[in-house]
Design a protein around this motif. Structure first.
Motif, PDB file in Angstrom:
ATOM      1  N   GLU A 184       9.456 -52.699 116.106  1.00  0.00           N
ATOM      2  CA  GLU A 184      10.011 -53.073 114.800  1.00  0.00           C
ATOM      3  C   GLU A 184       9.509 -54.444 114.357  1.00  0.00           C
ATOM      4  N   SER A 185       9.401 -55.387 115.287  1.00  0.00           N
ATOM      5  CA  SER A 185       8.893 -56.721 114.941  1.00  0.00           C
ATOM      6  C   SER A 185       7.413 -56.654 114.576  1.00  0.00           C
ATOM      7  N   LEU A 186       6.700 -55.704 115.168  1.00  0.00           N
ATOM      8  CA  LEU A 186       5.285 -55.523 114.846  1.00  0.00           C
ATOM      9  C   LEU A 186       5.120 -54.957 113.440  1.00  0.00           C
ATOM     10  N   ILE A 187       5.921 -53.943 113.092  1.00  0.00           N
ATOM     11  CA  ILE A 187       5.820 -53.320 111.767  1.00  0.00           C
ATOM     12  C   ILE A 187       6.088 -54.341 110.666  1.00  0.00           C
ATOM     13  N   THR A 188       6.987 -55.282 110.911  1.00  0.00           N
ATOM     14  CA  THR A 188       7.382 -56.247 109.879  1.00  0.00           C
ATOM     15  C   THR A 188       6.736 -57.619 110.058  1.00  0.00           C
ATOM     16  N   ALA A 189       5.684 -57.702 110.858  1.00  0.00           N
ATOM     17  CA  ALA A 189       5.016 -58.991 111.083  1.00  0.00           C
ATOM     18  C   ALA A 189       4.488 -59.578 109.778  1.00  0.00           C
ATOM     19  N   SER A 190       3.991 -58.712 108.911  1.00  0.00           N
ATOM     20  CA  SER A 190       3.538 -59.096 107.573  1.00  0.00           C
ATOM     21  C   SER A 190       4.459 -58.438 106.552  1.00  0.00           C
ATOM     22  N   ASN A 191       4.653 -59.085 105.414  1.00  0.00           N
ATOM     23  CA  ASN A 191       5.456 -58.471 104.361  1.00  0.00           C
ATOM     24  C   ASN A 191       4.700 -57.360 103.643  1.00  0.00           C
ATOM     25  N   ILE A 192       3.372 -57.371 103.753  1.00  0.00           N
ATOM     26  CA  ILE A 192       2.534 -56.462 102.981  1.00  0.00           C
ATOM     27  C   ILE A 192       1.854 -55.410 103.851  1.00  0.00           C
ATOM     28  N   ILE A 193       1.270 -55.827 104.986  1.00  0.00           N
ATOM     29  CA  ILE A 193       0.478 -54.914 105.816  1.00  0.00           C
ATOM     30  C   ILE A 193       1.365 -54.240 106.857  1.00  0.00           C
ATOM     31  N   GLY A 194       1.576 -52.940 106.699  1.00  0.00           N
ATOM     32  CA  GLY A 194       2.333 -52.195 107.693  1.00  0.00           C
ATOM     33  C   GLY A 194       1.486 -51.184 108.426  1.00  0.00           C
ATOM     34  N   ASP A 195       0.382 -50.750 107.780  1.00  0.00           N
ATOM     35  CA  ASP A 195      -0.412 -49.672 108.370  1.00  0.00           C
ATOM     36  C   ASP A 195      -1.141 -50.118 109.639  1.00  0.00           C
TER      37      ASP A 195
END
Length: 304
Positions: A172-183
């Motif tokens: 979960e912390s990895l998915i939200t590391a950036s506000n824009i890049i999730g892929d």
């Protein structure tokens, strides 16, 4: 539930109905759901979504506050009940009514694949085709290959195994590391669970918008690299594979950032500054090392 389709939308009033209809037009023989996260769009997105509120397949989440793209994404991923998850942004759309069926067949038959993608058209604001998005190889195997091909992966065409049934704080912390890049965050985790398969046929349309907005394609290069740095830095913390390569990749991003803004150096902590200075001092060696990795990838591409 076989498939959960996750749709992110923000200010997509011009395009949203086309995106949703391309999902509902899918010809399938299995159960699927559509989860739509409207990230407090100030336009008429919420009004458009009301048209689908009675559809039993569609679940609509109108956010009370703007979460940002990746937090919106994470919430929908955690709500997904499908064995597989497909992803689509509200300004993109699918062009093949058999997309889900074809990709489900691939993942059902090949347990060593964690994700299936396809090729995509690139379209402008008026749905005119201005290019294509694709990779040349039929599969991606490992972190290095992922980072070599990442810019060619059409995110709007992916179907992947649901890894969100259990709570995983690191993921979960990895998915939200950036506000824009999730892929890329998601891909960096999924590639450790299995290979990516590429169906070499066009199944989607990616809308490339550069004139305005908060999308990644609308950002200038410096801001894009700042967001990319956040992702790769977090990947190094969470993913246990290819640490040396990822550190090399991270420092290449930081050199670009430093060239664009001398004040960038002040944003790094002491250890990060030391590592970057060492990288710059030995840059010819590291450039050669990175060049050899690229040659290896190209050789693998030809061999396939």
């Amino acid at each position: 539930m076989k498939v959960s389709v996750v749709v992110l939308t923000y200010n997509h009033e011009k395009y949203l109905e086309k995106a949703i209809q391309s999902i509902l037009n899918q010809d399938v023989d299995f159960e699927y759901e559509v989860l739509i996260g409207n990230d407090k769009s100030p336009d008429n997105t919420e009004l458009i979504l009301q048209k689908y509120s009675q559809n039993p397949r569609v679940k609509i989440y109108n956010r009370e506050i703007n979460l940002g793209a990746t937090k919106n994404l994470l919430d929908l991923l955690k709500r997904s009940s499908g064995e597989y998850i497909a992803f689509l942004e509200g300004d993109d759309y699918w062009t093949d009514n058999n997309k889900l069926k074809k990709q489900v067949q691939v993942l059902d038959k090949n347990k060593d694949y964690s994700l299936c993608m396809s090729e995509s058209y690139t379209v402008d604001e008026n749905n005119s085709v201005i290019g294509e998005k694709k990779i040349e190889v039929s599969e991606i195997n490992g972190v290095k290959e992922l980072y070599f091909y990442r810019s060619g992966i059409p995110t709007g065409t992916i179907l992947f195994r649901n890894i969100f049934f259990k709570t995983d704080e690191k993921l979960e912390s990895l998915i939200t590391a950036s506000n824009i890049i999730g892929d890329l965050s998601l891909f960096s985790y999924l590639i450790t669970k299995g290979k990516f398969y590429n169906l070499k046929e066009k199944m989607g349309a990616y809308r490339f918008i550069t004139n305005s907005g908060t999308s990644y394609s609308a950002m200038n290069t410096y801001k894009q690299d700042l967001e990319l740095e956040k992702v790769v830095k977090k990947v190094l913390e969470v993913v246990d594979e290819e640490k040396v390569f990822l550190e090399l990749y991270l420092n290449r991003i930081r050199v670009k950032l430093l060239k664009n803004s001398k004040s960038y150096l002040k944003t790094l902590n002491r250890n990060e500054r030391i590592e970057l200075i060492k990288y710059i001092f030995f840059m010819p060696y590291y450039n050669l090392k990175y060049s050899n990795i690229k040659k290896e990838m190209r050789k693998n591409e030809k061999d396939r």
